[in-house]
Scaffold this motif. Sequence first.
Motif, PDB file in Angstrom:
ATOM      1  N   ASP A 281       0.816  -1.205   0.000  1.00 26.41           N
ATOM      2  CA  ASP A 281       0.000   0.000   0.000  1.00 26.41           C
ATOM      3  C   ASP A 281       0.853   1.260   0.000  1.00 26.41           C
ATOM      4  O   ASP A 281       0.412   2.320  -0.417  1.00 26.41           O
ATOM      5  CB  ASP A 281      -0.899   0.003   1.250  1.00 26.41           C
ATOM      6  N   TYR A 282       2.069   1.145   0.546  1.00 27.11           N
ATOM      7  CA  TYR A 282       2.977   2.294   0.579  1.00 27.11           C
ATOM      8  C   TYR A 282       4.361   1.853   0.130  1.00 27.11           C
ATOM      9  O   TYR A 282       4.757   0.709   0.347  1.00 27.11           O
ATOM     10  CB  TYR A 282       3.087   2.864   1.995  1.00 27.11           C
ATOM     11  N   ILE A 283       5.096   2.794  -0.485  1.00 29.88           N
ATOM     12  CA  ILE A 283       6.478   2.505  -0.862  1.00 29.88           C
ATOM     13  C   ILE A 283       7.363   3.597  -0.279  1.00 29.88           C
ATOM     14  O   ILE A 283       7.050   4.793  -0.402  1.00 29.88           O
ATOM     15  CB  ILE A 283       6.641   2.458  -2.393  1.00 29.88           C
ATOM     16  N   VAL A 284       8.430   3.211   0.392  1.00 29.91           N
ATOM     17  CA  VAL A 284       9.423   4.177   0.843  1.00 29.91           C
ATOM     18  C   VAL A 284      10.717   3.836   0.122  1.00 29.91           C
ATOM     19  O   VAL A 284      11.187   2.704   0.167  1.00 29.91           O
ATOM     20  CB  VAL A 284       9.642   4.098   2.362  1.00 29.91           C
ATOM     21  N   THR A 285      11.271   4.799  -0.602  1.00 29.49           N
ATOM     22  CA  THR A 285      12.535   4.545  -1.274  1.00 29.49           C
ATOM     23  C   THR A 285      13.616   5.410  -0.633  1.00 29.49           C
ATOM     24  O   THR A 285      13.345   6.522  -0.197  1.00 29.49           O
ATOM     25  CB  THR A 285      12.447   4.822  -2.788  1.00 29.49           C
ATOM     26  N   GLN A 313      -0.786   3.303  -7.736  1.00 23.55           N
ATOM     27  CA  GLN A 313      -2.064   3.892  -8.130  1.00 23.55           C
ATOM     28  C   GLN A 313      -2.401   5.099  -7.270  1.00 23.55           C
ATOM     29  O   GLN A 313      -2.911   6.092  -7.760  1.00 23.55           O
ATOM     30  CB  GLN A 313      -3.179   2.844  -8.024  1.00 23.55           C
ATOM     31  N   ASN A 314      -2.091   5.011  -5.945  1.00 18.00           N
ATOM     32  CA  ASN A 314      -2.395   6.118  -5.040  1.00 18.00           C
ATOM     33  C   ASN A 314      -1.257   7.122  -4.963  1.00 18.00           C
ATOM     34  O   ASN A 314      -1.291   8.050  -4.177  1.00 18.00           O
ATOM     35  CB  ASN A 314      -2.663   5.586  -3.627  1.00 18.00           C
ATOM     36  N   LYS A 315      -0.217   6.900  -5.733  1.00 19.09           N
ATOM     37  CA  LYS A 315       1.005   7.730  -5.675  1.00 19.09           C
ATOM     38  C   LYS A 315       1.518   7.839  -4.228  1.00 19.09           C
ATOM     39  O   LYS A 315       1.959   8.898  -3.784  1.00 19.09           O
ATOM     40  CB  LYS A 315       0.732   9.117  -6.241  1.00 19.09           C
ATOM     41  N   ALA A 316       1.402   6.752  -3.476  1.00 19.50           N
ATOM     42  CA  ALA A 316       1.832   6.755  -2.074  1.00 19.50           C
ATOM     43  C   ALA A 316       3.293   6.336  -1.974  1.00 19.50           C
ATOM     44  O   ALA A 316       3.616   5.248  -1.527  1.00 19.50           O
ATOM     45  CB  ALA A 316       0.944   5.831  -1.249  1.00 19.50           C
ATOM     46  N   ILE A 317       4.168   7.219  -2.464  1.00 20.15           N
ATOM     47  CA  ILE A 317       5.590   6.906  -2.459  1.00 20.15           C
ATOM     48  C   ILE A 317       6.341   8.015  -1.744  1.00 20.15           C
ATOM     49  O   ILE A 317       6.131   9.198  -2.014  1.00 20.15           O
ATOM     50  CB  ILE A 317       6.122   6.779  -3.907  1.00 20.15           C
ATOM     51  N   LEU A 318       7.182   7.636  -0.797  1.00 22.94           N
ATOM     52  CA  LEU A 318       7.947   8.624  -0.036  1.00 22.94           C
ATOM     53  C   LEU A 318       9.420   8.384  -0.289  1.00 22.94           C
ATOM     54  O   LEU A 318       9.883   7.247  -0.293  1.00 22.94           O
ATOM     55  CB  LEU A 318       7.642   8.463   1.465  1.00 22.94           C
TER      56      LEU A 318
END
Lengths: 346, 342
Positions: A281-285, A313-318
Amino acid sequence: MKHMKHVKHTQRKKRMVRTLSILCLLFFALLFTGCTSTDTAAETQDVPAQETAAETQDVPAQETAAGTQDVPDAVTVIDMMGRTITLEEPARRIVALTASDCEILYAIGAGDTLVGRGTYCDYPAEVLEVPAVESGANTNIEEIIALKPDVLLMSDMAQTEDQIAQLEAAGIQVVVSEAVDIEGVYYAIEMIGTLMGLEENAAAVIDSMKATFSDIAQRASGDGSETIYFEVSPLQYGLWTAGTHTFMDEIASMLGLTNCFADVNGWGEISEEQLLERNPDYIVTITMYFGEGPTPEEEILSRAGWENVTAVQNKAILNLQNNELSRPAPRLADGARMLFEFIYGE
Amino acid sequence: MKKRAEHFRTMEYIIFTAVTLAVLAGCICIGSVSIPLKDTVTVIRNAVTGTPQPEALAVSIILSVRLPRVLCVALSGAALALSGAAMQGLLKNPLADGSTLGVSSGASLGAVIAIAFGIRFPALPFAGTMIMAIVFAFLSLLMILGLSYKLDYSLSTNTIILIGVIYSMFVSSIMNVIIAFAGDKVKDITFWTLGSLQNSNYQNVLILTGAFAVCGSILFFRARELNAFAVGEDNARHVGVDVRRTKLIVLITVSVLIGVCVSIGGTISFVGLVTPHMVRMLVGPNHRRLLPASAFGGAVFLLLADLAARILLSPIELPIGVVTSLVGALVFIFIFYQTRKR
C-alpha cells in the motif's frame, strides 16, 4: 623413443596440474567474491548487541556513579561488546568511524570534540569539515593514531583483535557502538553521553526520541493490515529491500504497518514478481536524487508492470534520501515522524 | 567415427531452435510467483492478438517482468557464448573468454566510470554506461593481448590467463579508487557491480537483439578464417587469411558483444568459457557448426542459471553470476579432466 614419450607425458601432466591449479584458484576467487557480498548482508543481522544492550542497560549509570566517588572525573562505560572501558576524565578528542556515532556526538552537543571521522559520515553538514579517515575494511590504524584521539568509536564490523590491541597500545581507548534496534540506539547514546561527560544532554536526546516514538505510535491508527515496502536499491540495480531486524521494519510496526517482505531477514535482493504479487500500500525509497533525470518517485511510478500496485495507483511513495531510517542515530525519530506524516497526513 | 557435416544442417538448426524455445517457454512459465500455465498461455495469446487482458497481476508479471527478462537472459547467454567460442578459436586458446581475459572487468570499469562521473552522450541519453562499457572492453582486450604478445609471441594459454587475472585485479583496485572518490554514488556503484538482470525491459531486448544480429552475423561469416586460426596464426596467413584484419574485426565484434552484455546484466562469468566446450563435444570443432551451436547452448545455459537464481531462495534473488560461476566452474573442471584423461 620410449624415453621421449615419457618426457612428453610428464610434461603434459605438469602442464595439466598447472592449468588445473590455476582453475582452482580462479574458482575459489569467484566463490570468495560471491560470499563476501552475501556476508555483509548477514553480518548486520547476527550481531548480538541486542543482548548486550538489554543485559547491561542499567549498569553503566550505576558504575559511573561509583567511579566518580573514587576519582573525581573518571568515567567508566561498558561498550556494546561488553568490554569495560575506564577513562581518567571525559574524552576530549574523539575519532568516530561510523556515520551514526558522528550524528550522536553532534546531537548531544559534543561535535567540537570530533577530530576525525569515517569517510561515510555526512551529517550534520559541519562534520564534513572534520578530517576523514578510512573506515570499514580499509581502516587505517596509522591515520587514526596520528590524530591522537582519547577514544575511537567504531562498530565491530571490520576491526580485528590485533587492530584493537595496536590502538590500545597507542593509548587510544576503543569503544564499540553497534546498535541493531532502537533500544540499542538508546544505549549507544547513553554510552557516548557518559563517555563525554554529557549524560544530561544524552538523556535529553533519548527522552525526545522516546517522546516522538510514543506520540506517533499512539496516534498511528494502523492495525497491521496495510503493507509497506522499503526500497533500498532501485530496479536499475536490482531491487533490494529491508526485511525484519532492520530499523525500517521496527518503525513500520510501530506505525501499525506490516513490512511486505517480513520473511526476508535483514537486507536482501528480492524478486520483482514477488513485489507485484504482494502489492504494497505504501512505498518508501531511500534512493538518492542527483538532480538529473526522473526523481526516484517518478521512476517508480513509470515502471512497466507496476501500474496495478496500490501504492503506485495512489502515488503513495515517499523518498527518504538522507539515511533517516537506515542509521542507528537520533534522526530515526525524524524519519519515523516523516513516515507517520506521509501515511496519516499532518 | 561418422564424418560430421561441414555446415550446421537445417535439421540441426531445427532441433537446437526447438530445444532453446522449449527452455525459453519453460522459463516464462516458472517463476518466483507461480502462475498457472493456463493463465500464462492466455496472457501471451491475448497480448499477441490484442484482446483485452483479464487478470491484472498475471499480465504485469508475465509481460512486464518475466518476458523481457527471459529474452534478455537468452540473448546475453547467446552473445556471451558466441564471443567465447570466437575468442577461443581466434587465440587458439581453450581458456579464452571475456571473464578470464579481463575484458568483462574492463567493461565494468567503463560502466562504473560512466555512473560515477555521470557520463551521458547527448544523442543517446541512457547509453552512457553502454558506450563506456564497449569502449573499455575493447581497450582492455587490446591492452591484455598487446602485453601478452610482448611477453610471449605464441600467446600461450598460461601467459594470457595470468595477464587476464592480473588485469582483473588491477581493474578492481581502480574501481575501488573510483568508489572511494565517488561520494554520493557509492551505493549505486556497489549495487551495479553486483550485477542484475532485474531491470530488463523491451528496450534492452531490442538493443541485445540488434547487437547480437549484427555481431553474430559478422562472426559467423568469419567462421572459415576462425577455422584457419584454430590451427595456428601462421597457418591462417599461409592459407591466405588477412590475419591482422580478421583479428581486429573479431576482437572489435567480441568487445561490442561483451560490452553490451555487461552494461545490461553486469559481469556474468563462465558462460562464454564453458558453453563452447560443452557444445564442442556435441558438434565438433568446426566453427561453422560451433558458432551457431554455441549461441543456442549459451542461451539455454544462462536461461537455466537465471531460473535457478530466481526461484531457489524465493522471495530472495541470487545474483546470476554466483549461479553461473558455481555450476560453470564445476562443469568446466569435469570437462577438462575428461578430455585430458583420454
